[in-house]
Design a protein around this motif. Structure first.
Motif, PDB file in Angstrom:
ATOM      1  N   LYS A   1       0.834  -1.189   0.000  1.00  0.00           N
ATOM      2  CA  LYS A   1       0.000   0.000   0.000  1.00  0.00           C
ATOM      3  C   LYS A   1       0.875   1.246   0.000  1.00  0.00           C
ATOM      4  N   THR A   2       0.278   2.335  -0.467  1.00  0.00           N
ATOM      5  CA  THR A   2       0.938   3.636  -0.315  1.00  0.00           C
ATOM      6  C   THR A   2       0.116   4.458   0.665  1.00  0.00           C
ATOM      7  N   HIS A   3       0.717   5.507   1.208  1.00  0.00           N
ATOM      8  CA  HIS A   3       0.021   6.324   2.200  1.00  0.00           C
ATOM      9  C   HIS A   3      -1.099   7.155   1.574  1.00  0.00           C
ATOM     10  N   SER A   4      -0.950   7.460   0.273  1.00  0.00           N
ATOM     11  CA  SER A   4      -1.873   8.410  -0.348  1.00  0.00           C
ATOM     12  C   SER A   4      -3.068   7.755  -1.043  1.00  0.00           C
ATOM     13  N   SER A   5      -3.123   6.422  -1.063  1.00  0.00           N
ATOM     14  CA  SER A   5      -4.168   5.762  -1.835  1.00  0.00           C
ATOM     15  C   SER A   5      -4.469   4.392  -1.251  1.00  0.00           C
ATOM     16  N   SER A   6      -5.673   3.912  -1.564  1.00  0.00           N
ATOM     17  CA  SER A   6      -6.029   2.559  -1.129  1.00  0.00           C
ATOM     18  C   SER A   6      -5.533   1.510  -2.117  1.00  0.00           C
ATOM     19  N   GLY A   7      -4.986   1.969  -3.232  1.00  0.00           N
ATOM     20  CA  GLY A   7      -4.469   1.036  -4.226  1.00  0.00           C
ATOM     21  C   GLY A   7      -3.133   0.448  -3.810  1.00  0.00           C
ATOM     22  N   ARG A   8      -2.604  -0.422  -4.661  1.00  0.00           N
ATOM     23  CA  ARG A   8      -1.327  -1.099  -4.375  1.00  0.00           C
ATOM     24  C   ARG A   8      -0.321  -0.792  -5.489  1.00  0.00           C
ATOM     25  N   ILE A   9       0.944  -0.869  -5.114  1.00  0.00           N
ATOM     26  CA  ILE A   9       2.034  -0.761  -6.087  1.00  0.00           C
ATOM     27  C   ILE A   9       2.962  -1.958  -5.876  1.00  0.00           C
ATOM     28  N   PRO A  10       3.728  -2.341  -6.895  1.00  0.00           N
ATOM     29  CA  PRO A  10       4.659  -3.464  -6.721  1.00  0.00           C
ATOM     30  C   PRO A  10       5.780  -3.099  -5.750  1.00  0.00           C
ATOM     31  N   SER A  11       6.226  -4.067  -4.971  1.00  0.00           N
ATOM     32  CA  SER A  11       7.440  -3.914  -4.164  1.00  0.00           C
ATOM     33  C   SER A  11       8.634  -4.343  -5.011  1.00  0.00           C
ATOM     34  N   VAL A  12       9.837  -4.164  -4.474  1.00  0.00           N
ATOM     35  CA  VAL A  12      11.024  -4.664  -5.173  1.00  0.00           C
ATOM     36  C   VAL A  12      10.902  -6.165  -5.404  1.00  0.00           C
ATOM     37  N   GLU A  13      10.386  -6.875  -4.390  1.00  0.00           N
ATOM     38  CA  GLU A  13      10.213  -8.329  -4.531  1.00  0.00           C
ATOM     39  C   GLU A  13       9.172  -8.661  -5.606  1.00  0.00           C
ATOM     40  N   GLY A  14       8.148  -7.791  -5.722  1.00  0.00           N
ATOM     41  CA  GLY A  14       7.134  -7.999  -6.756  1.00  0.00           C
ATOM     42  C   GLY A  14       7.697  -7.813  -8.149  1.00  0.00           C
ATOM     43  N   TYR A  15       8.497  -6.758  -8.317  1.00  0.00           N
ATOM     44  CA  TYR A  15       9.169  -6.576  -9.605  1.00  0.00           C
ATOM     45  C   TYR A  15      10.083  -7.757  -9.907  1.00  0.00           C
ATOM     46  N   ARG A  16      10.775  -8.241  -8.862  1.00  0.00           N
ATOM     47  CA  ARG A  16      11.690  -9.361  -9.055  1.00  0.00           C
ATOM     48  C   ARG A  16      10.939 -10.599  -9.540  1.00  0.00           C
ATOM     49  N   TYR A  17       9.814 -10.893  -8.908  1.00  0.00           N
ATOM     50  CA  TYR A  17       9.020 -12.052  -9.313  1.00  0.00           C
ATOM     51  C   TYR A  17       8.525 -11.862 -10.746  1.00  0.00           C
ATOM     52  N   TYR A  18       8.060 -10.669 -11.044  1.00  0.00           N
ATOM     53  CA  TYR A  18       7.541 -10.366 -12.382  1.00  0.00           C
ATOM     54  C   TYR A  18       8.621 -10.575 -13.435  1.00  0.00           C
ATOM     55  N   VAL A  19       9.818 -10.039 -13.192  1.00  0.00           N
ATOM     56  CA  VAL A  19      10.911 -10.165 -14.159  1.00  0.00           C
ATOM     57  C   VAL A  19      11.348 -11.619 -14.305  1.00  0.00           C
ATOM     58  N   ASP A  20      11.397 -12.345 -13.208  1.00  0.00           N
ATOM     59  CA  ASP A  20      11.889 -13.728 -13.247  1.00  0.00           C
ATOM     60  C   ASP A  20      10.890 -14.711 -13.849  1.00  0.00           C
ATOM     61  N   HIS A  21       9.587 -14.433 -13.682  1.00  0.00           N
ATOM     62  CA  HIS A  21       8.602 -15.464 -14.011  1.00  0.00           C
ATOM     63  C   HIS A  21       7.490 -15.041 -14.965  1.00  0.00           C
ATOM     64  N   LEU A  22       7.208 -13.756 -15.060  1.00  0.00           N
ATOM     65  CA  LEU A  22       6.006 -13.342 -15.775  1.00  0.00           C
ATOM     66  C   LEU A  22       6.266 -12.515 -17.031  1.00  0.00           C
ATOM     67  N   VAL A  23       7.412 -11.885 -17.121  1.00  0.00           N
ATOM     68  CA  VAL A  23       7.649 -10.959 -18.222  1.00  0.00           C
ATOM     69  C   VAL A  23       8.044 -11.704 -19.490  1.00  0.00           C
ATOM     70  N   LYS A  24       7.624 -11.158 -20.625  1.00  0.00           N
ATOM     71  CA  LYS A  24       8.051 -11.642 -21.935  1.00  0.00           C
ATOM     72  C   LYS A  24       8.530 -10.434 -22.734  1.00  0.00           C
ATOM     73  N   PRO A  25       9.766 -10.489 -23.283  1.00  0.00           N
ATOM     74  CA  PRO A  25      10.261  -9.343 -24.061  1.00  0.00           C
ATOM     75  C   PRO A  25       9.338  -9.031 -25.238  1.00  0.00           C
ATOM     76  N   ASP A  26       9.059  -7.756 -25.436  1.00  0.00           N
ATOM     77  CA  ASP A  26       8.233  -7.345 -26.573  1.00  0.00           C
ATOM     78  C   ASP A  26       9.001  -7.532 -27.881  1.00  0.00           C
ATOM     79  N   PRO A  27       8.304  -7.889 -28.955  1.00  0.00           N
ATOM     80  CA  PRO A  27       8.964  -7.911 -30.271  1.00  0.00           C
ATOM     81  C   PRO A  27       9.416  -6.496 -30.634  1.00  0.00           C
ATOM     82  N   LEU A  28      10.500  -6.410 -31.366  1.00  0.00           N
ATOM     83  CA  LEU A  28      11.025  -5.098 -31.734  1.00  0.00           C
ATOM     84  C   LEU A  28      10.123  -4.446 -32.779  1.00  0.00           C
ATOM     85  N   ARG A  29       9.835  -3.178 -32.558  1.00  0.00           N
ATOM     86  CA  ARG A  29       9.016  -2.433 -33.519  1.00  0.00           C
ATOM     87  C   ARG A  29       9.854  -2.112 -34.759  1.00  0.00           C
TER      88      ARG A  29
END
Length: 354
Positions: free
Chosen positions: A66-94
């Motif tokens: 959570k952030t102090h200014s909103s009820s929404g959520r943002i990724p943590s460093v660990e969340g980015y790490r999980y995303y990069v390691d397991h969920l991301v796929k490089p975009d094809p080059l334009r």
């Protein structure tokens, strides 16, 4: 799977889908992500209440916060790490990106350093981040020639050329006691004894038997040996180029002047940035936030990639941007750019070797 404080994180398919959406939405907007916004984005129909429960589970795992200014959520460093390691796929080059890379690298370059330096500028323009390029390893480069050029007023320029086309030079003063004939004899000695050897082998001979041989021509050879050794060392050392230094100001979260000074000081010191980038690794790697050793980079991410030019060694490219970077696009750009750079360098070497 990802790790948090030694604990293995296991996510369900739905949790991975939500984490991916949180990262992408926050990357695009910079605004904390709420359950209602996610309900509209997910490819499956899920109620806001279910999404809130899943987000609470992701928060317990330390992947979003959570952030102090909103009820929404943002990724943590660990969340980015999980995303990069397991969920991301490089975009094809334009297509326009590929055209820009190929046209920018298609110029008439006379030195390897010119290509590597220009690459840093191209990569920073492509990504809008700060880019680093490291020329291929030079341990196998060989000395192909050495010259001394009189400049007048007792000044002489020492010029060293390697078989890969690198040229180093340095100007120095000689005393009136040293004649042109003596300098020419030293140049002949250097070329006879050292041309064709690798740069480390030249340095070794420079410390061993060369000094004694030069004393036949120069009464006090140490000054000349220091100059030759300095030019040789600079030819052999790793060389980083930086593009887009000012891009840091576009995404820096630090309004504190001292923090920005520390960041720019880090970038401008070869040894410090070499420590941050590390040794060239295989493939592409991502370092996020506090995973980097330097505290000045705590709000940034670094993507590094090697490029291979066969027997001429491996070099490295890197981009430094905000932790909230579009990883899919950046990984696609970096992956394609290293391939195009390797092609350009191989073409250069083939031309030079002909």
């Amino acid at each position: 799977m990802s790790a948090k404080k030694g604990v293995i994180v296991m996510l369900s398919e739905r949790q991975m889908m939500i984490l991916r959406a949180v990262v992408r939405d926050f990357t695009n907007s910079g605004v904390p992500v709420g359950s209602k916004a996610l309900a509209k984005q997910l490819p499956i129909h899920v109620s806001s209440a279910t999404i809130r429960n899943e987000m609470a589970a992701l928060e317990d795992q330390g992947l979003i916060r959570k952030t102090h200014s909103s009820s929404g959520r943002i990724p943590s460093v660990e969340g980015y790490r999980y995303y990069v390691d397991h969920l991301v796929k490089p975009d094809p080059l334009r297509p326009n990106d590929l055209n820009m890379i190929q046209s920018s690298l298609g110029g008439d370059f006379h030195k390897i350093d010119e290509i590597i330096s220009q690459s840093a500028t191209i990569l920073s323009n492509l990504t809008s981040y700060t880019a680093f390029t490291l020329k291929p390893e030079l341990k196998d480069s060989r000395l192909s020639g050495f010259r001394l050029v009189p400049l007048g007023h007792r000044q002489v320029m020492a010029i060293l050329v390697t078989d890969s086309g690198d040229v180093e030079n340095q100007t120095f003063d000689v005393t009136e006691a040293v004649t042109g004939e003596q300098l020419e004899a030293v140049v002949r000695l250097i070329n006879d004894q050292l041309v064709g050897l690798t740069l480390p082998e030249v340095l070794q001979k420079l410390r061993a038997d060369i000094p004694a041989k030069i004393t036949h021509y120069l009464q006090s050879p140490q000054g000349f040996l220091d100059i030759f050794g300095d030019v040789l060392t600079r030819a052999a050392q790793e060389r980083f180029y930086v593009g887009g230094r000012l891009n840091l100001l576009n995404f820096s979260q630090d309004s504190d002047v001292d923090s920005l000074k520390a960041l720019y000081s880090l970038i401008d010191k070869t040894d410090d940035i070499a420590n941050v980038l590390g040794q060239p690794r295989d493939n592409i790697s991502v370092q996020i936030g506090n995973e980097m050793t330097n505290d000045a980079l705590r709000n940034y991410s670094l993507i590094t990639a090697t490029y291979d030019v066969n027997q001429h060694g491996r070099g490295m490219i890197a981009i430094l941007g905000p932790t909230r970077m579009p990883y899919s696009r950046m990984l696609g750009l970096v992956g394609a750019f290293r391939e195009e750079l390797a092609k350009k360098l191989l073409d250069y070497y083939r031309y030079y070797d002909e």
